[in-house]
Enzyme design. Structure first.
Site, PDB file in Angstrom:
ATOM      1  N   GLN A 263      -1.261   0.556  45.419  1.00  0.00           N
ATOM      2  CA  GLN A 263      -0.521  -0.625  45.859  1.00  0.00           C
ATOM      3  C   GLN A 263      -0.723  -0.883  47.343  1.00  0.00           C
ATOM      4  O   GLN A 263      -0.786  -2.030  47.782  1.00  0.00           O
ATOM      5  CB  GLN A 263       0.969  -0.475  45.545  1.00  0.00           C
ATOM      6  CG  GLN A 263       1.261  -0.386  44.064  1.00  0.00           C
ATOM      7  CD  GLN A 263       0.554  -1.481  43.276  1.00  0.00           C
ATOM      8  OE1 GLN A 263       0.840  -2.655  43.435  1.00  0.00           O
ATOM      9  NE2 GLN A 263      -0.389  -1.095  42.420  1.00  0.00           N
ATOM     10  N   HIS A 266      -3.435  -3.346  48.518  1.00  0.00           N
ATOM     11  CA  HIS A 266      -3.307  -4.797  48.341  1.00  0.00           C
ATOM     12  C   HIS A 266      -3.266  -5.508  49.697  1.00  0.00           C
ATOM     13  O   HIS A 266      -4.020  -6.428  49.946  1.00  0.00           O
ATOM     14  CB  HIS A 266      -2.037  -5.136  47.551  1.00  0.00           C
ATOM     15  CG  HIS A 266      -2.239  -5.104  46.072  1.00  0.00           C
ATOM     16  ND1 HIS A 266      -3.044  -6.002  45.414  1.00  0.00           N
ATOM     17  CD2 HIS A 266      -1.725  -4.294  45.113  1.00  0.00           C
ATOM     18  CE1 HIS A 266      -3.021  -5.742  44.114  1.00  0.00           C
ATOM     19  NE2 HIS A 266      -2.233  -4.713  43.908  1.00  0.00           N
ATOM     20  N   GLU A 331       9.160  -3.097  41.859  1.00  0.00           N
ATOM     21  CA  GLU A 331       8.246  -3.831  40.989  1.00  0.00           C
ATOM     22  C   GLU A 331       7.610  -2.867  39.983  1.00  0.00           C
ATOM     23  O   GLU A 331       7.634  -3.092  38.775  1.00  0.00           O
ATOM     24  CB  GLU A 331       7.173  -4.498  41.848  1.00  0.00           C
ATOM     25  CG  GLU A 331       6.119  -5.260  41.068  1.00  0.00           C
ATOM     26  CD  GLU A 331       4.983  -5.767  41.959  1.00  0.00           C
ATOM     27  OE1 GLU A 331       4.246  -6.651  41.509  1.00  0.00           O
ATOM     28  OE2 GLU A 331       4.825  -5.261  43.094  1.00  0.00           O
ATOM     29  N   HIS A 332       7.006  -1.788  40.489  1.00  0.00           N
ATOM     30  CA  HIS A 332       6.391  -0.763  39.647  1.00  0.00           C
ATOM     31  C   HIS A 332       7.122   0.555  39.873  1.00  0.00           C
ATOM     32  O   HIS A 332       7.217   1.010  41.015  1.00  0.00           O
ATOM     33  CB  HIS A 332       4.914  -0.553  40.008  1.00  0.00           C
ATOM     34  CG  HIS A 332       4.100  -1.802  40.030  1.00  0.00           C
ATOM     35  ND1 HIS A 332       3.748  -2.451  41.204  1.00  0.00           N
ATOM     36  CD2 HIS A 332       3.567  -2.540  39.023  1.00  0.00           C
ATOM     37  CE1 HIS A 332       3.024  -3.520  40.917  1.00  0.00           C
ATOM     38  NE2 HIS A 332       2.901  -3.608  39.601  1.00  0.00           N
ATOM     39  N   ASP A 365      -1.853  -2.876  35.425  1.00  0.00           N
ATOM     40  CA  ASP A 365      -2.437  -4.024  36.106  1.00  0.00           C
ATOM     41  C   ASP A 365      -3.507  -4.705  35.267  1.00  0.00           C
ATOM     42  O   ASP A 365      -3.712  -5.921  35.374  1.00  0.00           O
ATOM     43  CB  ASP A 365      -3.065  -3.592  37.438  1.00  0.00           C
ATOM     44  CG  ASP A 365      -2.053  -3.553  38.576  1.00  0.00           C
ATOM     45  OD1 ASP A 365      -0.944  -4.071  38.391  1.00  0.00           O
ATOM     46  OD2 ASP A 365      -2.388  -3.000  39.630  1.00  0.00           O
TER      47      ASP A 365
END
Length: 434
Positions: A263, A266, A331-332, A365
Site C-alpha cells: 500500500q 501507491h 480500508e484493508h 486488489d
C-alpha cells in the site's frame, strides 16, 4: 538509511492522542484546484464537446479536431484484447471471471407481501440506465479498476456503461482497453480530468449524461466528482490507500513487510500500520523492511509513506489489537494470525478483511473476487465496498385496498392534523366511506 517508522504503545499515557494524530487526514481540496475545476465544469456545461476537446488537447497534448477523434470503436477494444500476450490475457480473463462470479451473488431481488385486507406493500429493484466509469490513464494505468467498476455495473443490469480514460500524448494502454472489452464497456472516450467528469455529469453533444460516476482519479477528478454530486450520483470521494496488519507474531516478517509496502507504494500519503503484542516480532518486521526496501523500484515513495504516515503499534494483547483495528476502521485489514477465524466476528469496521497468513491484500486488489473499491479514511464505519447494489435502485411499492384505505386513512388523517397539514388529512379522508 533506517526507515524511521513511528512507534506507539498502548501503555503510554499519550497513546490516544498519538493515535488520533496518526489517523488524521484532511481531504479538503486545494483552493487553486477548486477554482480550476469550477471553471472547467462551467465551461463544459456551457460549450459541451468544444470545451472537452479544447481541454483534452491542452492537458493531454493531443490534436483532436472533434469528439469523434476522442472516441474508440469496439474494434479497437477487441484488437487490444486479441493483441495481449497469452499470459496477460489469461490472467485478465481469470480475474474477470472471479470478479463476475462473486458479484453475481450480490444481486438484489424485489419482494412484496399482501396484508389481510388486500393491501400490497413491496420493493422493486431496477438497475441504473447509464453509468460513467473514470479510469486513470497514461503511466497510471489500472486494468483492475476497469474490472472492479464495470463488472458489478453489468451484473446489476446497467444498460449503458460509458468509460473515460485520458491518453496523455496519445498513449493508449492496451491492457486497460482489453479489460474494457472483457467487462462489456459500451463506449470509450479518451478524455480525462475535470472535463471528463463534467461531460459525464452534464452530457454533451457526443457524451451522454450518466446517472452515476464511479472510478478513481487524481485531485482534480475527485474535486470534480464532489462538485457534480447531486446532479449525478458518485461512488465515493476516496482518500489515500490504507492497510492495517494485525499480527500475533506467528507469521513471516518478510511477508508482513511486503504487505505494508504494497500500500505504501501507491503514493506518499498512503498509510501502512502494524499492530502486534509481540515487541520482538515488531523488531523483526523493521529488519525485514530495511532488508527488502532497497529491492523495491518505488522505494522512495514507500520510504516517505512509511516515515510520514506509517506506524508500529504495540498492544497488550489481541483483544486490544482488535479494539484498535475497529477504531481505525481501515480500508484493508489483514489478520496475520495463526488462528484468525475466531477474531473475524469481532471486527465491526473494515472495508475488507484478509484472513490468515496466505491472504495477501494484493490478491484482493486483482483476482480474489470481492471488489477492491473500498471505503477509506475511517469511512468503513458507515459505508461499504463498491458492489452490484451501487448500480441498482430500490423503489417502494404501495397498493392500498379499499378496506385498507379505511384503516390507514384514519391513521394518516390523525397524524396529518397533528402536523398541521390539512390537505394531507383531506386526501386520506376523501377515501373514507363514512
Amino acid at each position: 538509511m533506517t526507515v524511521a517508522i513511528q512507534r506507539l504503545s498502548t501503555v503510554a499515557a499519550d497513546f490516544a492522542a498519538r493515535l488520533k494524530e496518526l489517523l488524521a487526514f484532511e481531504a479538503a481540496a486545494d483552493e487553486g484546484i477548486e477554482r480550476t475545476v469550477a471553471g472547467i465544469l462551467t465551461d463544459v456545461k456551457a460549450r459541451g464537446d468544444a470545451a472537452v476537446v479544447d481541454y483534452s488537447n491542452r492537458f493531454d497534448r493531443l490534436t483532436a479536431v472533434s469528439m469523434a477523434d476522442l472516441e474508440l470503436s469496439r474494434d479497437e477494444l477487441e484488437k487490444a484484447l486479441a493483441g495481449l500476450p497469452p499470459d496477460r490475457r489469461a490472467a485478465l480473463e481469470v480475474a474477470a471471471q472471479r470478479v463476475r462470479a462473486y458479484h453475481e451473488k450480490q444481486k438484489l431481488d424485489g419482494w412484496s407481501y399482501t396484508e389481510a385486507d388486500g393491501t400490497l406493500l413491496g420493493q422493486m429493484i431496477t438497475p441504473l440506465d447509464r453509468v460513467g466509469l473514470y479510469v486513470p490513464g497514461g503511466k497510471a494505468a489500472y486494468p483492475s479498476s476497469v474490472l472492479m467498476n464495470a463488472i458489478p455495473a453489468k451484473v446489476a443490469g446497467v444498460k449503458e456503461l460509458i468509460m473515460v480514460v485520458p491518453t496523455p500524448g496519445g498513449e493508449r494502454n492496451q491492457l486497460v482497453l482489453a479489460a474494457a472489452c472483457l467487462a462489456g464497456v459500451d463506449r470509450v472516450f479518451t478524455i480525462g480530468g475535470a472535463q471528463a467528469v463534467g461531460a459525464l455529469a452534464y452530457g454533451t453533444e457526443s457524451v451522454p449524461q450518466v446517472d452515476k460516476i464511479v472510478g478513481p482519479g487524481n485531485a482534480y477528478v475527485a474535486t470534480a466528482k464532489r462538485r457534480v454530486f447531486g446532479i449525478v450520483g458518485i461512488d465515493m470521494v476516496a482518500g489515500p490507500s490504507e492497510i492495517l496488519v494485525v499480527s500475533d507474531g506467528s507469521g513471516n516478517p518478510d511477508w508482513v513487510a511486503m504487505d505494508l509496502f504494497s500500500q505504501a507504494e501507491h503514493d506518499e500519503l498512503a498509510q501502512s500500520i502494524l499492530i502486534c503484542p509481540d515487541a520482538a516480532f515488531i523488531e523483526r518486521v523493521q529488519a525485514s523492511i530495511e532488508k527488502l526496501l532497497p529491492t523495491m523500484p518505488r522505494q522512495e515513495t514507500i520510504r516517505t509513506s512509511l516515515t510520514n504516515r506509517g506506524a508500529f503499534i504495540q498492544v497488550r494483547d489481541m483483544d486490544e489489537a482488535i479494539a484498535i483495528a475497529n477504531r481505525v476502521a481501515p480500508e484493508h485489514l489483514e489478520l496475520a494470525l495463526d488462528n484468525p477465524d475466531p477474531w473475524v466476528e469481532k471486527i465491526h469496521h473494515a472495508g475488507a478483511i484478509f484472513i490468515g497468513h496466505y491472504t495477501s491484500e494484493s490478491l484482493g486488489d486483482y483476482c480474489a473476487g470481492p471488489n477492491h473499491v473500498l471505503p477509506t479514511s475511517g469511512s468503513a464505519r458507515f459505508s461499504s465496498p463498491l458492489g452490484v447494489y451501487d448500480f441498482q435502485k430500490r423503489t417502494s411499492l404501495i397498493k392500498v385496498s379499499k378496506a385498507g384505505a379505511q384503516t390507514l386513512g384514519r391513521v394518516a388523517s390523525t397524524l396529518a392534523h397533528g402536523e398541521g397539514l390539512p390537505a394531507h388529512a383531506k386526501s386520506a379522508e376523501f377515501r373514507l366511506e363514512d
